[in-house]
Design an enzyme around this catalytic site. Structure first.
Site, PDB file in Angstrom:
ATOM      1  N   ASP A 263     -52.540 -34.469 164.617  1.00 49.98           N
ATOM      2  CA  ASP A 263     -53.563 -35.412 164.733  1.00 49.98           C
ATOM      3  C   ASP A 263     -54.573 -35.748 163.866  1.00 49.98           C
ATOM      4  OD1 ASP A 263     -54.897 -37.313 166.844  1.00 49.98           O
ATOM      5  OD2 ASP A 263     -56.073 -35.525 167.220  1.00 49.98           O
TER       6      ASP A 263
ATOM      7  N   ASN B  89     -50.459 -23.431 163.991  1.00 51.49           N
ATOM      8  CA  ASN B  89     -51.445 -24.226 165.034  1.00 51.49           C
ATOM      9  C   ASN B  89     -50.389 -25.005 165.890  1.00 51.49           C
ATOM     10  OD1 ASN B  89     -54.273 -25.322 165.783  1.00 51.49           O
ATOM     11  ND2 ASN B  89     -52.876 -27.270 165.762  1.00 51.49           N
ATOM     12  N   GLU B  90     -50.622 -24.530 167.178  1.00 51.69           N
ATOM     13  CA  GLU B  90     -50.032 -25.002 168.549  1.00 51.69           C
ATOM     14  C   GLU B  90     -48.395 -25.258 168.287  1.00 51.69           C
ATOM     15  OE1 GLU B  90     -52.401 -28.452 168.277  1.00 51.69           O
ATOM     16  OE2 GLU B  90     -54.052 -27.474 169.426  1.00 51.69           O
TER      17      GLU B  90
ATOM     18  N   TYR C 184     -58.385 -27.848 176.833  1.00 52.29           N
ATOM     19  CA  TYR C 184     -58.945 -29.095 177.178  1.00 52.29           C
ATOM     20  C   TYR C 184     -59.088 -29.586 178.436  1.00 52.29           C
ATOM     21  CZ  TYR C 184     -58.992 -30.112 172.010  1.00 52.29           C
ATOM     22  OH  TYR C 184     -59.096 -29.985 170.681  1.00 52.29           O
TER      23      TYR C 184
ATOM     24  N   TYR D  43     -58.302 -33.514 178.485  1.00 54.94           N
ATOM     25  CA  TYR D  43     -57.003 -34.073 178.584  1.00 54.94           C
ATOM     26  C   TYR D  43     -56.514 -33.764 180.126  1.00 54.94           C
ATOM     27  CZ  TYR D  43     -56.737 -34.922 173.753  1.00 54.94           C
ATOM     28  OH  TYR D  43     -57.082 -35.394 172.446  1.00 54.94           O
TER      29      TYR D  43
ATOM     30  N   GLU E 267     -60.244 -24.176 170.202  1.00 52.75           N
ATOM     31  CA  GLU E 267     -60.250 -25.773 170.524  1.00 52.75           C
ATOM     32  C   GLU E 267     -60.887 -26.097 171.714  1.00 52.75           C
ATOM     33  OE1 GLU E 267     -57.493 -28.582 169.286  1.00 52.75           O
ATOM     34  OE2 GLU E 267     -56.864 -27.494 167.411  1.00 52.75           O
TER      35      GLU E 267
ATOM     36  N   TRP F  73     -63.929 -28.131 168.929  1.00 52.72           N
ATOM     37  CA  TRP F  73     -63.331 -29.222 168.167  1.00 52.72           C
ATOM     38  C   TRP F  73     -63.928 -30.487 168.416  1.00 52.72           C
ATOM     39  CZ3 TRP F  73     -59.569 -28.522 164.689  1.00 52.72           C
ATOM     40  CH2 TRP F  73     -58.886 -29.650 164.519  1.00 52.72           C
TER      41      TRP F  73
ATOM     42  N   LYS G  16     -64.107 -36.289 168.613  1.00 54.52           N
ATOM     43  CA  LYS G  16     -64.579 -34.971 169.271  1.00 54.52           C
ATOM     44  C   LYS G  16     -65.610 -34.337 168.474  1.00 54.52           C
ATOM     45  CE  LYS G  16     -60.397 -34.164 171.918  1.00 54.52           C
ATOM     46  NZ  LYS G  16     -59.525 -35.221 171.526  1.00 54.52           N
TER      47      LYS G  16
END
Ligand code: CKU
Length: 608
Positions: free
Chosen positions: A165, A416-417, A473, A477, A511, A556, A575
């Protein structure tokens, strides 16, 4: 191994910045070498270095360009340097580069966020201008860090499709140097510290390419010599040490010299070093044996016009804002940043979670949405996985070699993720986590930022992390807007499930955040308004505060940043606590109030 030492001028070393205007040309057919562009570009424009090329252009094909592109610059090499080793030092070339000098291939590098040197000693002409031509490429793939792919549009144009992103900015994003290093040289050094009452014991190791001996001297801020040792490996004892503390830094001046039989100095290198320890013990992150609570941000290197360029002015403003708001830390999401940022963090006493660019390992163009919906990908089961692992190890090796002596770096973020719900992730994780420990003389804690579907019941890899780092989130989300009360319940349920695991490890949030238009007010709140960002944050804080094992919060994002265009992004990700121009949104004042009032050792026995 290439020397990762930051370029300096000293009694034995020279370094000249090559920043400024370079020549630039796209190579759509990828046949620049056939056309002789390794000697000279045939129809270049001029472009600044350092900078990403993308946002200078006013036409979309150039901004979105995907493929090969070239930079060219003529550089004068002084006669006096003859007899030494001459290098070109690229602080970063995004994402890959092949370097030619006077037409000769002098080196290649994969990965867009770490430095590399090209030895040009055998091809330079002294007291003359020499031509540097750099063939670069910005294509994403399943083996690139960060990961993505390339689509071909029906009009034949290639397009990058990132699995992450942030906009795929490319080019010579950081400074380029011409350096002159003696033949017998210091290639590397490392330090690790122990505290012994009021004193510090620093183990050090210096790597050189010769046989002569080495001396290491340590000076305090007043220029007094406080320790000294002869030998490539040894121990430095500093009495009444002035420790490097969180937001209260102190740096010693380390000077390393190679000397010969006649005590002539063959090479001199120096650096500013903070003395501190870092360790994870039970649920605590300890700096100098004192618990610390992380307050801060996930960041990006991102700004108007220059994209992912290292911009010294933006960096200064960012540190001033971080100090103003009461932060003490940040994560270098989602790639290693320019070295200057770590140097300033060392000086200002900020804690840095240093992240390798292993991002996009979910094979998803909208990982933020897919993760919430529970989408699974067998990312670590691909035919390309072994090559990805090699590239990941190379980037991690370069990262730790570059940053291992910084006091500010308190942990390595190794992914990351990533997709962690499949068993195939386990051996891959094992190799990466083992390598980090093997490479780091300070044995720093290792972590990875966990995406929303890496949950207590699904994640197969959390056991590798010394610090559990969650990207969550709930209220954005998942269950955004009026559903925030449900989001809060779900958030609690997940936290209870973690608690029941009794991991006895610190948890941090790497985040959490809500997109917010800096000009939108709405009463009652609605998603995207400043009011909702506050409501969202108050809910997060309530959860963080109710679990004693939560030892940090990094929102974040620090500032709004550019992403690929799409229906989920309005001129980028919004954000930010600050706008892309580094002005505060309302939420900044709420955070300032919270962070200024949370003690540095919040949730420890003394600081709760
Ligand atoms: C962020 C679960 C998603 C993680 N996270 C990654 C980061 O790069 C994105 O910008 C989500 C977001 O704002 O969606």
């Amino acid at each position: 191994m290439d020397s990762m030492l930051y370029p300096i001028n000293s009694i034995s070393r020279r370094c000249v910045s090559l920043d400024g205007l370079w020549k630039f040309q796209f190579d759509e057919d990828g046949d620049g070498v056939d056309k002789g562009w390794n000697f000279e570009l045939d129809n270049p424009i001029e472009i600044p270095v350092p900078a990403s090329f993308n946002d200078f252009f006013v036409d979309k094909e150039s901004r979105e360009y995907c493929g090969d592109f070239w930079y060219e610059k003529d550089v004068f090499v002084p006669q006096e340097w003859q007899g030494n080793d001459i290098f070109l030092r690229f602080s970063a070339a995004t994402h890959r580069a092949i370097v030619y000098v006077n037409g000769y291939n002098v080196g290649e590098h994969e990965g867009g966020f770490l430095p590399f040197n090209c030895d040009i000693s055998n091809v330079v002409y002294y007291n003359q201008y020499n031509r540097i031509c750099v063939k670069m490429n910005n294509e994403l793939s399943h083996i690139s860090l960060p990961a993505g792919n390339v689509k071909t549009l029906t009009n034949g144009k290639k397009m990058n499709a990132p699995y992450f992103d942030f906009f795929n900015y490319a080019g010579l994003n950081r400074s380029v140097y011409l350096t002159c290093i003696p033949k017998e040289a210091i290639l590397d050094f490392s330090v690790s510290h122990h505290i012994n009452g009021c004193d510090a014991i620093t183990d050090y190791e210096v790597t050189t390419n010769g046989e002569h001996n080495v001396i290491v001297n340590v000076f305090d801020n007043d220029g007094n010599k406080v320790a000294s040792s002869i030998g490539k490996k040894g121990v430095l004892e500093i009495k009444d040490v002035h420790l490097w503390q969180v937001r209260n830094a102190y740096l010693y001046h380390f000077v390393i010299m190679i000397f010969d039989e006649n005590e002539v100095i063959l090479d001199e290198y120096f650096d500013e070093i903070g003395i501190r320890t870092v360790e994870v013990k039970n649920e605590d992150i300890l700096i100098n044996n004192e618990p610390v609570y992380l307050k801060g941000f996930g960041k990006h290197e991102d700004s108007d016009v220059v994209g992912r360029d290292f911009n010294i002015g933006v960096m200064k403003r960012d540190f001033e804002l971080m100090k103003w708001i009461g932060a003490n830390s940040f994560r270098t999401a989602h790639y290693p940043y320019d070295e200057t940022i770590y140097k300033i963090a060392d000086k200002e006493g900020f804690l840095v979670i240093d992240e390798v660019s292993a991002v996009g390992f979910m094979e998803s163009m909208m990982n933020f949405l897919d993760a919430s919906s529970g989408k699974k990908t067998a990312w670590f089961k691909k035919e390309s996985t072994p090559q990805l692992l090699e590239n990941h190890k190379q980037a991690l090796t370069e990262l730790i070699n570059r940053d291992k002596n910084h006091a500010c770096v308190i942990a390595w973020s190794l992914f990351n993720e990533p997709e962690t719900t499949d068993e195939a992730a386990i051996p891959y994780f094992q190799e990466i986590f083992d390598l980090a420990h093997q490479l780091d003389p300070q044995n720093r804690p290792r972590t990875f930022a966990m995406i929303m579907n890496s949950r207590p019941e699904t994640c197969k890899c959390y056991q590798f992390a010394d610090i559990i780092a969650l990207n969550r989130y709930y209220g954005w989300y998942i269950g955004g807007g009026y559903e925030i009360s449900d989001a809060k319940m779900m958030f609690k349920q997940e936290m209870e499930a973690w608690k029941d695991k009794h991991l006895n490890k610190p948890f941090i949030f790497t985040e959490y955040g809500a997109d917010t238009d800096g000009s939108l007010h709405k009463l009652p709140s609605a998603m995207w308004s400043q009011e909702y960002q506050k409501e969202y944050l108050n809910m997060q804080h309530e959860i963080f505060d109710s679990y004693s094992f939560v030892k940090g919060e990094q929102i974040w994002n620090f500032a709004d940043f550019q992403t690929t265009e799409g229906i989920m992004r309005v001129n980028g990700n919004k954000k930010g606590v600050f706008t892309r121009q580094r002005q505060p949104k309302d939420i900044a004042y709420l955070l300032k109030n919270r962070w200024e009032n949370l003690p540095q050792n919040y949730k420890s026995k003394q600081g709760s």
